[in-house]
Write an enzyme that holds these catalytic residues in place. Sequence first.
Site, PDB file in Angstrom:
ATOM      1  N   HIS A  93      -7.396   9.571   5.395  1.00  0.00           N
ATOM      2  CA  HIS A  93      -6.804   8.575   6.292  1.00  0.00           C
ATOM      3  C   HIS A  93      -6.928   9.051   7.736  1.00  0.00           C
ATOM      4  CE1 HIS A  93      -4.381   7.757   2.520  1.00  0.00           C
ATOM      5  NE2 HIS A  93      -4.873   6.572   2.788  1.00  0.00           N
ATOM      6  N   GLU A 118      -3.096   6.140  -7.628  1.00  0.00           N
ATOM      7  CA  GLU A 118      -4.030   7.108  -7.023  1.00  0.00           C
ATOM      8  C   GLU A 118      -3.998   8.428  -7.778  1.00  0.00           C
ATOM      9  OE1 GLU A 118      -4.046   7.259  -2.704  1.00  0.00           O
ATOM     10  OE2 GLU A 118      -4.079   9.450  -2.781  1.00  0.00           O
ATOM     11  N   HIS A 144      -9.808   4.681  -0.143  1.00  0.00           N
ATOM     12  CA  HIS A 144      -8.907   4.738   1.017  1.00  0.00           C
ATOM     13  C   HIS A 144      -9.637   5.449   2.153  1.00  0.00           C
ATOM     14  CE1 HIS A 144      -4.775   3.723  -0.722  1.00  0.00           C
ATOM     15  NE2 HIS A 144      -5.630   3.510  -1.718  1.00  0.00           N
ATOM     16  N   GLY A 152     -11.005   4.120   5.024  1.00  0.00           N
ATOM     17  CA  GLY A 152     -12.255   3.422   5.357  1.00  0.00           C
ATOM     18  C   GLY A 152     -12.702   3.581   6.804  1.00  0.00           C
ATOM     19  N   ASP A 199       0.852  -1.186   0.000  1.00  0.00           N
ATOM     20  CA  ASP A 199       0.000   0.000   0.000  1.00  0.00           C
ATOM     21  C   ASP A 199       0.897   1.249   0.000  1.00  0.00           C
ATOM     22  OD1 ASP A 199      -2.447   1.374   0.259  1.00  0.00           O
ATOM     23  OD2 ASP A 199      -2.283   1.423   2.446  1.00  0.00           O
ATOM     24  N   HIS A 200       0.492   2.275  -0.714  1.00  0.00           N
ATOM     25  CA  HIS A 200       1.226   3.554  -0.742  1.00  0.00           C
ATOM     26  C   HIS A 200       2.734   3.366  -0.889  1.00  0.00           C
ATOM     27  CE1 HIS A 200      -2.241   6.064   0.091  1.00  0.00           C
ATOM     28  NE2 HIS A 200      -2.596   5.214   1.049  1.00  0.00           N
ATOM     29  N   THR A 219      -6.601   2.555  10.383  1.00  0.00           N
ATOM     30  CA  THR A 219      -6.689   3.170  11.715  1.00  0.00           C
ATOM     31  C   THR A 219      -7.548   2.353  12.677  1.00  0.00           C
ATOM     32  OG1 THR A 219      -6.402   5.323  10.677  1.00  0.00           O
ATOM     33  CG2 THR A 219      -7.269   5.325  12.916  1.00  0.00           C
TER      34      THR A 219
HETATM   35  P1  13P Z   1      -7.801   4.479   7.485  1.00  0.00           P
HETATM   36  O1  13P Z   1      -6.553   4.550   8.321  1.00  0.00           O
HETATM   37  O2  13P Z   1      -8.582   5.746   7.563  1.00  0.00           O
HETATM   38  O3  13P Z   1      -8.617   3.281   7.780  1.00  0.00           O
HETATM   39  O4  13P Z   1      -7.319   4.388   5.951  1.00  0.00           O
HETATM   40  C1  13P Z   1      -6.612   3.267   5.550  1.00  0.00           C
HETATM   41  C2  13P Z   1      -6.052   3.440   4.203  1.00  0.00           C
HETATM   42  O5  13P Z   1      -6.628   4.053   3.352  1.00  0.00           O
HETATM   43  C3  13P Z   1      -4.767   2.770   3.940  1.00  0.00           C
HETATM   44  O6  13P Z   1      -4.252   3.124   2.694  1.00  0.00           O
END
Ligand code: 13P
Length: 252
Positions: A178, A134, A206, A208, A82-83, A231
């Site tokens: 996020h 993205e 992203h 969520g 991710d990222h 999170t």
């Molecule tokens: P949250 O930390 O808001 O759940 O987002 C997670 C996310 O998008 C990871 O790329």
Amino acid sequence: MVIVSMKELLIDAEKNGSAVGAFSVGNMEMVMGVINAAEETETPVILQIAEKRLMNSPLELMAPMMVNAAKEAKVKIAVHLDHGLTLDCIKKALSYGFTSVMLDCSLKPLPENIALTKEVVALAEKYSATVEAELGVVGGNEGDTEEHIITCTDPKVAKHFCKETGIDALAVAIGNAHGNYPVLPELRFDVLEEIYNQTDIPLVLHGGTGITDEMFRKAISLGIRKINIATASFDALTRFSQEYLNSSACAD
Ligand code: 13P
């Protein structure tokens, strides 16, 4: 069950009119938690880690654990970077057997985002791995990064970007962020609908954590096929660790 490409899960989700949960992890307990939950609910999921987290949870340790956990699971699991911030990290993740990667160039100028994303698509092709990219700016931060101001994805640019790069999935910015939302976000479903109409690949949401079930359902009806959660899981881990440390089980 075999470890699968993220694309396979996204195609299944498209057929079912659903979305796949992508859960960020940072240690063995989180990996086990995601796999156990997926098996208990008999639901395929995506196990993912962001490059920013690798300073505390090195890829050399996390990657073999994530890939092996996926291979041993009783349900289909994809393993995703991710990222991603560097091509070097993308290459390492692919060589460890990640079945999907994301290079996040959303803060770079569009031509640079396109050029770098095309390099990732070419790299991933050698491993039959999936590529997410993205466009626009998702708010908040991932891991220890700085706060970002939200800029919604431009649907016409999204169409051009998908065509030019050949990516498999597009992360959109529609008011999502996020981290924990200070107030319930107002997602721009009008923008999402326009992106959905202009593109023909699975869309990714992203940020969520804190989004309501009703909003998830609406987003899924407008083409969201992957939903990222970080999170909520990290907060739960901290909360339960704190409770355990305060409990009598820890008294001796
Ligand atoms: P949250 O930390 O808001 O759940 O987002 C997670 C996310 O998008 C990871 O790329």
